[in-house]
Design an enzyme around this catalytic site. Structure first.
Site, mmCIF file in Angstrom:
data_model
loop_
_atom_site.group_PDB
_atom_site.id
_atom_site.type_symbol
_atom_site.label_atom_id
_atom_site.label_comp_id
_atom_site.label_asym_id
_atom_site.label_seq_id
_atom_site.Cartn_x
_atom_site.Cartn_y
_atom_site.Cartn_z
ATOM 1 N N HIS A 54 0.846 -1.187 0.000
ATOM 2 C CA HIS A 54 0.000 0.000 0.000
ATOM 3 C C HIS A 54 0.876 1.229 0.000
ATOM 4 C CE1 HIS A 54 -3.232 2.740 1.201
ATOM 5 N NE2 HIS A 54 -4.062 1.800 0.841
ATOM 6 N N GLY B 4 -5.679 4.121 4.919
ATOM 7 C CA GLY B 4 -6.713 4.834 5.661
ATOM 8 C C GLY B 4 -7.405 3.961 6.690
ATOM 9 N N VAL B 5 -7.704 2.712 6.324
ATOM 10 C CA VAL B 5 -8.415 1.856 7.290
ATOM 11 C C VAL B 5 -7.531 1.488 8.487
ATOM 12 C CG1 VAL B 5 -9.978 0.857 5.569
ATOM 13 C CG2 VAL B 5 -7.967 -0.433 6.299
ATOM 14 N N GLU C 162 -8.512 1.833 12.202
ATOM 15 C CA GLU C 162 -8.284 0.785 13.192
ATOM 16 C C GLU C 162 -7.592 1.362 14.431
ATOM 17 O OE1 GLU C 162 -9.355 -2.242 13.457
ATOM 18 O OE2 GLU C 162 -8.167 -2.884 15.166
ATOM 19 N N ILE D 187 2.210 4.386 1.646
ATOM 20 C CA ILE D 187 1.254 5.309 2.263
ATOM 21 C C ILE D 187 0.492 4.530 3.330
ATOM 22 C CG2 ILE D 187 -0.908 6.571 1.869
ATOM 23 C CD1 ILE D 187 0.134 6.966 -1.048
#
Lengths: 150, 148
Positions: A34, A43-44, A48, A40
């Site tokens: 990612h 986002g998740v 989390e 990067i």
């Protein structure tokens, strides 16, 4: 990967809010994917980090009787990116009691004062003993809050 | 841990829809800490699974000339209490797409029953990409054969 997305807890007010830190390291496994050749923080994974911080808020607010599991994300905005080397300042505040055992929270993640994530989410407050050894969680909380005691 | 939350793409319809599967096994790294007494699939992983699959549909629909990064999620619901040992069928649809961004929705079924969903997901597009690299990754990750 150790599925631990909070490095430090920097402050908390039981029943109300909690603050913490997530340091993004180049050594994190997910950065290989990612994205390929362009690491990067996903986002998740920031989301989390916020839900784990919420777990700690519920734990410390209940004398380590409770934990939190997310079941709805009402809205999550991802602004810009968090990169390896960034320190993400996380904050979660309790918004309201949505139902008998359901609560809503608002969380944010900032790097050098710039927002990376703002999220509103909801979930269940569950007995901590169902999923973890409460005594061990308590000890780990002391590790996470070590800086606070100094 | 490989940060990939689908195992293959079953069906892809350019500009429109995609389906794929993800099998959740006890060997996933995150179960070591989530949690000690019970293995529960972390809620955010369902979001990532839907986002990754729909992301490929966007890339495919734009002929691998751009990439897509999630920028907003709205109205996502997920089961907090599923343990591994099931196959999730992931469904994604594009609502609208332009050169700059895309809007879609997605849901997950297990044995025909809907367990998770996302009403709206917005992606920002990244224009600077290596199309050939993306194409190779797509064939490798999707299980779809080149030229088919």
């Amino acid at each position: 990967m150790r599925y631990l997305l909070v490095d430090h807890i920097t402050g908390y007010e039981p029943g109300k809010s909690i603050r913490g830190i997530k340091n993004v390291a180049m050594s994190e496994d997910f950065l290989e994917f990612h994205f390929p050749k362009n690491p990067i923080m996903p986002g998740v994974m920031l989301l989390e980090a916020l839900t784990q911080l919420t777990g700690w808020l519920e734990a410390v607010s209940s004398g380590f009787q409770d934990w939190f599991l997310v079941s709805r994300v009402l809205k999550s905005n991802f602004y810009g990116f968090a990169f390896p080397g960034d320190q993400v300042e996380l904050e979660v505040e309790t918004l309201e009691q949505a139902g008998h055992d359901t609560k809503t929270y608002r969380g944010s993640g900032l790097v050098k004062g710039r927002k990376k994530i703002i999220a509103e989410f909801e979930g269940r407050v569950i007995p901590l003993e169902d999923i973890e050894d409460a005594e061990e969680q308590k000890k780990f909380f002391r590790v996470l809050t070590r800086e606070l005691k100094r | 841990m490989r940060f990939l939350y689908y195992d293959k793409i079953n069906n892809i319809d350019k500009g429109s829809s995609i389906t794929g599967i993800k099998t959740f096994t006890l060997s996933e790294e995150f179960f070591r800490r989530h949690f000690k007494k019970q293995a529960l699939v972390p809620g955010v992983i369902y979001i990532e699974a839907m986002a990754q699959l729909l992301g490929w549909l966007i890339i495919y629909s734009h002929d691998f000339k751009l990439s897509a990064v999630m920028s907003l999620v709205e109205g996502a619901a997920m089961p907090p209490d599923l343990r591994p040992g099931f196959t999730a069928e992931i469904h994604g649809e594009i609502i609208s797409t332009s050169r700059r961004d895309s809007l879609g929705r997605a849901w997950i079924t297990v044995e025909g029953e809907k367990v998770a969903s996302m009403d709206r997901i917005i992606y920002s597009h990244v224009q600077k990409v290596n199309s050939e690299d993306l194409l190779h990754l797509f064939y490798y990750y999707s299980g779809i054969r080149a030229g088919s």
